[in-house]
Motif scaffolding. Sequence first.
Motif, PDB file in Angstrom:
ATOM      1  N   ALA A  35      10.551  -2.252   3.573  1.00 45.87           N
ATOM      2  CA  ALA A  35      10.946  -1.408   4.703  1.00 45.87           C
ATOM      3  C   ALA A  35      10.045  -1.677   5.912  1.00 45.87           C
ATOM      4  CB  ALA A  35      10.860   0.059   4.305  1.00 45.87           C
ATOM      5  N   ILE A  36      10.625  -1.530   7.093  1.00 42.13           N
ATOM      6  CA  ILE A  36       9.845  -1.612   8.330  1.00 42.13           C
ATOM      7  C   ILE A  36       8.730  -0.572   8.263  1.00 42.13           C
ATOM      8  CG2 ILE A  36       9.933  -1.161  10.833  1.00 42.13           C
ATOM      9  CD1 ILE A  36      11.192  -3.798  10.195  1.00 42.13           C
ATOM     10  N   SER A  37       7.564  -0.911   8.751  1.00 43.28           N
ATOM     11  CA  SER A  37       6.357  -0.072   8.792  1.00 43.28           C
ATOM     12  C   SER A  37       5.638   0.051   7.453  1.00 43.28           C
ATOM     13  CB  SER A  37       6.657   1.324   9.359  1.00 43.28           C
ATOM     14  OG  SER A  37       7.091   1.205  10.697  1.00 43.28           O
ATOM     15  N   THR A  38       6.109  -0.649   6.413  1.00 36.92           N
ATOM     16  CA  THR A  38       5.394  -0.655   5.139  1.00 36.92           C
ATOM     17  C   THR A  38       4.033  -1.309   5.346  1.00 36.92           C
ATOM     18  OG1 THR A  38       7.441  -0.821   3.870  1.00 36.92           O
ATOM     19  CG2 THR A  38       5.425  -1.524   2.759  1.00 36.92           C
ATOM     20  N   HIS A  39       2.991  -0.692   4.822  1.00 36.72           N
ATOM     21  CA  HIS A  39       1.643  -1.252   4.918  1.00 36.72           C
ATOM     22  C   HIS A  39       1.401  -2.184   3.739  1.00 36.72           C
ATOM     23  CE1 HIS A  39       0.162   1.035   8.352  1.00 36.72           C
ATOM     24  NE2 HIS A  39       0.987   1.975   7.923  1.00 36.72           N
ATOM     25  N   VAL A  40       0.849  -3.354   4.041  1.00 39.79           N
ATOM     26  CA  VAL A  40       0.590  -4.352   3.009  1.00 39.79           C
ATOM     27  C   VAL A  40      -0.808  -4.933   3.189  1.00 39.79           C
ATOM     28  CG1 VAL A  40       3.018  -5.000   2.706  1.00 39.79           C
ATOM     29  CG2 VAL A  40       1.625  -6.237   4.366  1.00 39.79           C
ATOM     30  N   ARG A  41      -1.292  -5.505   2.108  1.00 37.70           N
ATOM     31  CA  ARG A  41      -2.537  -6.277   2.117  1.00 37.70           C
ATOM     32  C   ARG A  41      -2.160  -7.652   1.588  1.00 37.70           C
ATOM     33  NH1 ARG A  41      -7.485  -4.110   2.267  1.00 37.70           N
ATOM     34  NH2 ARG A  41      -9.117  -5.644   2.155  1.00 37.70           N
ATOM     35  N   VAL A  42      -2.573  -8.708   2.278  1.00 35.62           N
ATOM     36  CA  VAL A  42      -2.212 -10.067   1.898  1.00 35.62           C
ATOM     37  C   VAL A  42      -3.485 -10.890   1.752  1.00 35.62           C
ATOM     38  CG1 VAL A  42      -0.890 -12.114   2.513  1.00 35.62           C
ATOM     39  CG2 VAL A  42      -0.060  -9.869   3.208  1.00 35.62           C
ATOM     40  N   LYS A  43      -3.562 -11.620   0.643  1.00 39.51           N
ATOM     41  CA  LYS A  43      -4.721 -12.468   0.388  1.00 39.51           C
ATOM     42  C   LYS A  43      -4.254 -13.900   0.193  1.00 39.51           C
ATOM     43  CE  LYS A  43      -8.768 -13.102  -2.472  1.00 39.51           C
ATOM     44  NZ  LYS A  43      -9.547 -12.651  -3.627  1.00 39.51           N
ATOM     45  N   ILE A  44      -4.890 -14.815   0.934  1.00 36.90           N
ATOM     46  CA  ILE A  44      -4.630 -16.246   0.790  1.00 36.90           C
ATOM     47  C   ILE A  44      -5.916 -16.861   0.266  1.00 36.90           C
ATOM     48  CG2 ILE A  44      -4.013 -18.394   1.950  1.00 36.90           C
ATOM     49  CD1 ILE A  44      -2.706 -16.729   4.141  1.00 36.90           C
TER      50      ILE A  44
ATOM     51  N   ILE B 169       0.863  -1.184   0.000  1.00 37.78           N
ATOM     52  CA  ILE B 169       0.000   0.000   0.000  1.00 37.78           C
ATOM     53  C   ILE B 169       0.896   1.229   0.000  1.00 37.78           C
ATOM     54  CG2 ILE B 169      -1.867   1.220   1.167  1.00 37.78           C
ATOM     55  CD1 ILE B 169      -2.558  -1.656   0.163  1.00 37.78           C
ATOM     56  N   ASP B 170       0.813   1.998  -1.074  1.00 43.02           N
ATOM     57  CA  ASP B 170       1.667   3.167  -1.261  1.00 43.02           C
ATOM     58  C   ASP B 170       0.786   4.308  -1.747  1.00 43.02           C
ATOM     59  OD1 ASP B 170       3.518   5.076  -2.296  1.00 43.02           O
ATOM     60  OD2 ASP B 170       4.984   3.511  -2.611  1.00 43.02           O
ATOM     61  N   ASP B 171       1.133   5.541  -1.390  1.00 46.34           N
ATOM     62  CA  ASP B 171       0.345   6.694  -1.829  1.00 46.34           C
ATOM     63  C   ASP B 171       0.407   6.892  -3.335  1.00 46.34           C
ATOM     64  OD1 ASP B 171      -0.448   7.246   0.741  1.00 46.34           O
ATOM     65  OD2 ASP B 171       1.165   8.683   1.108  1.00 46.34           O
ATOM     66  N   GLU B 172       1.511   6.484  -3.966  1.00 47.18           N
ATOM     67  CA  GLU B 172       1.674   6.720  -5.394  1.00 47.18           C
ATOM     68  C   GLU B 172       1.245   5.522  -6.234  1.00 47.18           C
ATOM     69  OE1 GLU B 172       5.650   8.030  -6.094  1.00 47.18           O
ATOM     70  OE2 GLU B 172       5.557   9.501  -4.486  1.00 47.18           O
ATOM     71  N   VAL B 173       1.855   4.361  -5.978  1.00 47.70           N
ATOM     72  CA  VAL B 173       1.576   3.175  -6.789  1.00 47.70           C
ATOM     73  C   VAL B 173       1.496   1.964  -5.868  1.00 47.70           C
ATOM     74  CG1 VAL B 173       2.421   1.670  -8.620  1.00 47.70           C
ATOM     75  CG2 VAL B 173       2.827   4.124  -8.760  1.00 47.70           C
ATOM     76  N   ASN B 174       0.427   1.197  -5.986  1.00 48.55           N
ATOM     77  CA  ASN B 174       0.321  -0.042  -5.226  1.00 48.55           C
ATOM     78  C   ASN B 174       0.955  -1.157  -6.047  1.00 48.55           C
ATOM     79  OD1 ASN B 174      -1.086   1.288  -3.243  1.00 48.55           O
ATOM     80  ND2 ASN B 174      -3.086   0.589  -3.913  1.00 48.55           N
ATOM     81  N   SER B 175       2.050  -1.744  -5.559  1.00 49.37           N
ATOM     82  CA  SER B 175       2.689  -2.837  -6.284  1.00 49.37           C
ATOM     83  C   SER B 175       2.152  -4.169  -5.776  1.00 49.37           C
ATOM     84  CB  SER B 175       4.213  -2.764  -6.143  1.00 49.37           C
ATOM     85  OG  SER B 175       4.589  -2.809  -4.793  1.00 49.37           O
ATOM     86  N   HIS B 176       2.086  -5.149  -6.675  1.00 45.15           N
ATOM     87  CA  HIS B 176       1.547  -6.471  -6.373  1.00 45.15           C
ATOM     88  C   HIS B 176       2.594  -7.522  -6.697  1.00 45.15           C
ATOM     89  CE1 HIS B 176      -2.424  -4.551  -6.446  1.00 45.15           C
ATOM     90  NE2 HIS B 176      -2.002  -3.945  -7.538  1.00 45.15           N
ATOM     91  N   PHE B 177       2.647  -8.572  -5.901  1.00 45.13           N
ATOM     92  CA  PHE B 177       3.537  -9.683  -6.204  1.00 45.13           C
ATOM     93  C   PHE B 177       3.081 -10.931  -5.455  1.00 45.13           C
ATOM     94  CE2 PHE B 177       5.405  -7.002  -2.928  1.00 45.13           C
ATOM     95  CZ  PHE B 177       5.616  -7.885  -1.888  1.00 45.13           C
ATOM     96  N   LEU B 178       3.587 -12.082  -5.903  1.00 43.11           N
ATOM     97  CA  LEU B 178       3.324 -13.345  -5.231  1.00 43.11           C
ATOM     98  C   LEU B 178       4.399 -13.593  -4.192  1.00 43.11           C
ATOM     99  CD1 LEU B 178       2.390 -15.651  -8.240  1.00 43.11           C
ATOM    100  CD2 LEU B 178       0.857 -14.731  -6.508  1.00 43.11           C
ATOM    101  N   ALA B 179       4.035 -14.246  -3.105  1.00 40.34           N
ATOM    102  CA  ALA B 179       4.971 -14.603  -2.044  1.00 40.34           C
ATOM    103  C   ALA B 179       4.571 -15.979  -1.527  1.00 40.34           C
ATOM    104  CB  ALA B 179       4.912 -13.571  -0.922  1.00 40.34           C
ATOM    105  N   THR B 180       5.406 -16.534  -0.664  1.00 39.16           N
ATOM    106  CA  THR B 180       5.107 -17.812  -0.024  1.00 39.16           C
ATOM    107  C   THR B 180       4.906 -17.563   1.462  1.00 39.16           C
ATOM    108  OG1 THR B 180       6.447 -19.013  -1.629  1.00 39.16           O
ATOM    109  CG2 THR B 180       5.926 -20.153   0.424  1.00 39.16           C
TER     110      THR B 180
END
Length: 99
Positions: free
Chosen positions: A53-62, A24-35
Motif C-alpha cells: 500500500a502507498i505510505s507503507t513504511h519499509v526497511r531495506v538492506k542491500i 514495518i507494521d505495528d502488529e507484525v513485521n513481515s520480511h521478504f526478498l526483492a530485486t
Amino acid sequence: MKGFDDKRDFYRMMLNSEVYVTVIDDEVNSHFLATCRDLSATGMAFEIEHPLAISTHVRVKIDSASSQVQALDVSGRVVRIEEESKNCYLIGITIEEID
C-alpha cells in the motif's frame, strides 16, 4: 525545454541486486526478498510478487559484495506502485533515513 530526466536532483543507479525488505507494521513485521532495480540518493525501486500500500513504511538492506564496503540499510515509505505483469510489482520508495 528540459526533459524529465534533466529535472532530477540525483541520478539513478540501475541495479539488479537482491535486497531484504521488512514491512514495518505495528502488529507484525513481515520480511521478504526483492530485486532492487534502481537506487538514488533519495529513493529506490524494487520488484516483488505482491503489491504494498502507498505510505507503507519499509526497511531495506542491500548487502555489500566487499568486506571493505558497508551494507546499505535504509528506511523509507512507499510512494509508487506499478503492476508490470502478473505477480510482478515495481515498488518505489522515498528514503527517509539511512542507518
